[in-house]
Design an enzyme around this catalytic site. Sequence first.
Site: not given
Ligand code: URA
Length: 229
Positions: A101
């Site tokens: 993310d």
């Molecule tokens: N899980 C999440 O919620 N976000 C990420 O960036 C990676 C794994």
Amino acid sequence: MRLDFYLSHVTELARKAAKIAAAKGRVTVNGEVVKKANHRVLETDHICLDGEPLAWPTEGYYLLHKPAGYVCANEDPEHPIVLDLLPNHLGQKLNIVGRLDKDTTGLLLLTTDGQWLHRITSPRHVCPKRYYVKLKDVISQQSIEQLEAGVLLRGESQLTKPAEVEWLSEKEIYLTIQEGKYHQVKRMLASVGNKVEQLHRDRIGPLQLDKNLPLGEYRALTAQEIAFF
Ligand code: URA
């Protein structure tokens, strides 16, 4: 492979610049000028740019310490993308292995090798990923057990695969998961009534993010690391 694709792999020329270079007669294949970008070249061909011999491309494998604020996409109208952190000639050729993310930091892999990418991201191959998770609320023993056993994420019909939780402090854990569902870690913590405040991936399979690699920096993987997957 097409001549323009080949040139963009082994030189600093992007695909369009490679086409122009060929059209201008700067490229020879086995001693003959070739101007057509769609000309098929083979590994056995002797290819030169401006008279300089070129090698056959090898695959590229890189590790990046992703900073927050960058998105894992090939383009984004609003935000900087992780490929901006690599030199242009590299970024254009690499595929991002899985997604983090925008606000997640840590270990991100990039490669030109589609099969290698598939082995890391495909649900058919087990490849654990470890996240450092800082939480809004204190984590209970019951929540830890639920996360380890598998939880039902909102909108899903099957429990998450068994995970591993390492307790670090009241509001900090390492969570190792075997899948890569959309926002998986955040959704897993939400399913036990908590909230992720900070997320950082530090391990994929046996590959660990270098402790001394600054945020936003990258390096090539070693042959041994490539062979992990
Ligand atoms: N899980 C999440 O919620 N976000 C990420 O960036 C990676 C794994």
